[in-house]
Design a protein around this motif. Structure first.
Motif, PDB file in Angstrom:
ATOM      1  N   SER A 219       0.810  -1.227   0.000  1.00  0.00           N
ATOM      2  CA  SER A 219       0.000   0.000   0.000  1.00  0.00           C
ATOM      3  C   SER A 219       0.838   1.270   0.000  1.00  0.00           C
ATOM      4  O   SER A 219       0.283   2.365  -0.027  1.00  0.00           O
ATOM      5  N   LYS A 222       0.028   4.411  -2.033  1.00  0.00           N
ATOM      6  CA  LYS A 222      -1.201   4.169  -2.803  1.00  0.00           C
ATOM      7  C   LYS A 222      -2.436   4.067  -1.911  1.00  0.00           C
ATOM      8  O   LYS A 222      -3.520   3.799  -2.388  1.00  0.00           O
ATOM      9  N   GLN A 227      -8.330   2.618  -6.565  1.00  0.00           N
ATOM     10  CA  GLN A 227      -8.093   1.481  -7.468  1.00  0.00           C
ATOM     11  C   GLN A 227      -7.044   0.516  -6.948  1.00  0.00           C
ATOM     12  O   GLN A 227      -6.962  -0.618  -7.389  1.00  0.00           O
ATOM     13  N   PHE A 228      -6.213   0.987  -5.991  1.00  0.00           N
ATOM     14  CA  PHE A 228      -5.169   0.129  -5.437  1.00  0.00           C
ATOM     15  C   PHE A 228      -5.561  -0.484  -4.092  1.00  0.00           C
ATOM     16  O   PHE A 228      -4.852  -1.346  -3.580  1.00  0.00           O
ATOM     17  N   ASN A 229      -6.665  -0.033  -3.517  1.00  0.00           N
ATOM     18  CA  ASN A 229      -7.061  -0.533  -2.208  1.00  0.00           C
ATOM     19  C   ASN A 229      -7.384  -2.021  -2.265  1.00  0.00           C
ATOM     20  O   ASN A 229      -8.109  -2.473  -3.158  1.00  0.00           O
ATOM     21  N   PRO A 230      -6.880  -2.806  -1.327  1.00  0.00           N
ATOM     22  CA  PRO A 230      -7.169  -4.243  -1.336  1.00  0.00           C
ATOM     23  C   PRO A 230      -8.630  -4.511  -0.994  1.00  0.00           C
ATOM     24  O   PRO A 230      -9.195  -3.864  -0.105  1.00  0.00           O
ATOM     25  N   THR A 231      -9.233  -5.443  -1.686  1.00  0.00           N
ATOM     26  CA  THR A 231     -10.595  -5.835  -1.344  1.00  0.00           C
ATOM     27  C   THR A 231     -10.531  -6.903  -0.260  1.00  0.00           C
ATOM     28  O   THR A 231      -9.623  -7.727  -0.235  1.00  0.00           O
ATOM     29  N   SER A 336      -7.361  -6.074  -6.095  1.00  0.00           N
ATOM     30  CA  SER A 336      -7.736  -4.660  -6.158  1.00  0.00           C
ATOM     31  C   SER A 336      -8.273  -4.361  -7.553  1.00  0.00           C
ATOM     32  O   SER A 336      -8.034  -5.127  -8.504  1.00  0.00           O
ATOM     33  N   GLU A 338      -7.314  -2.304  -9.678  1.00  0.00           N
ATOM     34  CA  GLU A 338      -6.216  -2.115 -10.612  1.00  0.00           C
ATOM     35  C   GLU A 338      -5.815  -3.420 -11.278  1.00  0.00           C
ATOM     36  O   GLU A 338      -5.282  -3.419 -12.400  1.00  0.00           O
ATOM     37  N   ASP A 339      -6.078  -4.554 -10.634  1.00  0.00           N
ATOM     38  CA  ASP A 339      -5.695  -5.864 -11.185  1.00  0.00           C
ATOM     39  C   ASP A 339      -6.488  -6.221 -12.442  1.00  0.00           C
ATOM     40  O   ASP A 339      -6.103  -7.125 -13.177  1.00  0.00           O
TER      41      ASP A 339
END
Length: 345
Positions: A219, A222, A227-231, A336, A338-339
């Motif tokens: 992280s 970011k 868009q980079f935050n982990p789900t 995330s 972004e993936d």
């Protein structure tokens, strides 16, 4: 029964889509497609072979052909052909790359070949585990007041055992301060550092240190970008952050350990597989770091970055994942948004 016209038309459409995806002239793309995928000297040779097969009424010979059998994907019960494609696609991409006049990442070529052959999920490196795949989640610190604060589950990838560590994350947004406070509260409410841990010698303090280092790695810089935050991954309705690593063999659990069917490619570059488990996503990451191959990174510095964070867990094996004798840096991390962008999206 499929006709000669349908197969030739399918072949033409494949070459056309290949040209459009890579923005190549049609004739140039046809030659690359014929030689790279179907191993034919010229695009016209593929048409000629198909005509001969239909004249002799030997359609089965296409299914048995080393390369042209891939034209039959989505036409028959084709699982065996698809499995063959997974093994051959690296060679296809390498052949195309050797013939091109422009530089293109090999992994991008792999994605394009999958897409043109009618396998969009493989093109996005999506792995659907299916209804029979289940993770056996168990408490990692079972003596805690809340034994579900940390859970674990083991699985296999390419014959190697991996451990997933799920850390409860009761917040809407990612914050390192929040997770530190949450872990601290759970820590002070329990006196036994070693008590109840399934891995003898590990402690809750070590776990928290590992989690913070791992969160900081993934992280850094970011944390405020959505868009980079982990789900989070839901287990019994509760939100968790899930990370995973190769497991020390002697630590493998006695519980159910499902086999995750994915194929790491013997290619340079970042390989991100989006693993779908019961309609939830995790990311399996692999990067070839074998000294026997040319790599575009300083692999020693690269490995040390992850060995000091996600791979520093008490249960993590120091040995890298080995597939067909080739070594790969590998781990699981949260998905995330972004993936789903870029080459493998």
């Amino acid at each position: 029964m499929i006709s000669l016209y349908q197969l030739k038309n399918k072949l033409n459409k494949q070459a056309k889509e290949f040209a459009e995806l890579l923005e190549f002239p049609d004739l140039y793309a046809q030659g690359l497609w014929a030689r790279g995928v179907y191993n034919c000297p010229h695009f016209s040779d593929t048409h000629k072979y198909l005509s001969e097969v239909f004249e002799k009424k030997k359609l089965d010979s296409i299914l048995k052909h080393d390369s042209l059998k891939y034209l039959m994907i989505n036409e028959y019960d084709d699982q065996e052909i698809i499995e063959s494609l997974h093994k051959e696609i690296e060679s296809m991409a390498n052949r195309i790359e050797s013939l091109m006049l422009v530089d293109l990442e090999t992994l991008e070529l792999v994605s394009v070949i999958y897409q043109v052959l009618g396998l969009p999920e493989n093109a996005k490196f999506i792995v659907n585990t299916g209804a029979d795949f289940r993770l056996e989640w168990r408490p990692y610190f079972d003596a805690f007041d809340d034994p579900l604060i940390v859970q674990y589950a083991d699985l296999k990838v390419h014959g190697c055992y991996f451990r997933l560590i799920a850390c409860k994350f009761p917040f809407e947004k990612l914050s390192l301060d929040d997770i530190r406070k949450y872990m601290y509260i759970n820590h002070v409410n329990h006196n036994g550092e070693f008590e109840g841990c399934i891995s003898e010698g590990n402690t809750f303090s070590k776990h928290v240190h590992w989690l913070v280092l791992t969160l900081e790695l993934f992280s850094s810089g970011k944390v405020n970008k959505a868009q980079f935050n982990p789900t989070t991954f839901k287990i019994e309705g509760m939100r968790y952050l899930v990370y995973g690593f190769p497991l020390i063999p002697s630590f493998v659990s006695d519980w159910h350990k499902p086999d995750l069917c994915l194929r790491v490619k013997n290619l340079d570059g970042d390989q991100k597989f989006i693993v779908r488990i019961e309609q939830q996503d995790l990311v399996f990451y692999a990067r070839r770091v074998d000294t026997n191959f040319f790599n575009t990174i300083d692999y020693e510095k690269y490995i040390s970055l992850y060995q000091s964070s996600v791979l520093s867990h008490f249960d993590a094996d120091n040995n890298l994942l080995k597939v067909d004798g080739v070594k790969y840096l590998s781990f699981f991390r949260p998905f995330s948004v972004e993936d789903m962008k870029g080459v493998q999206a």
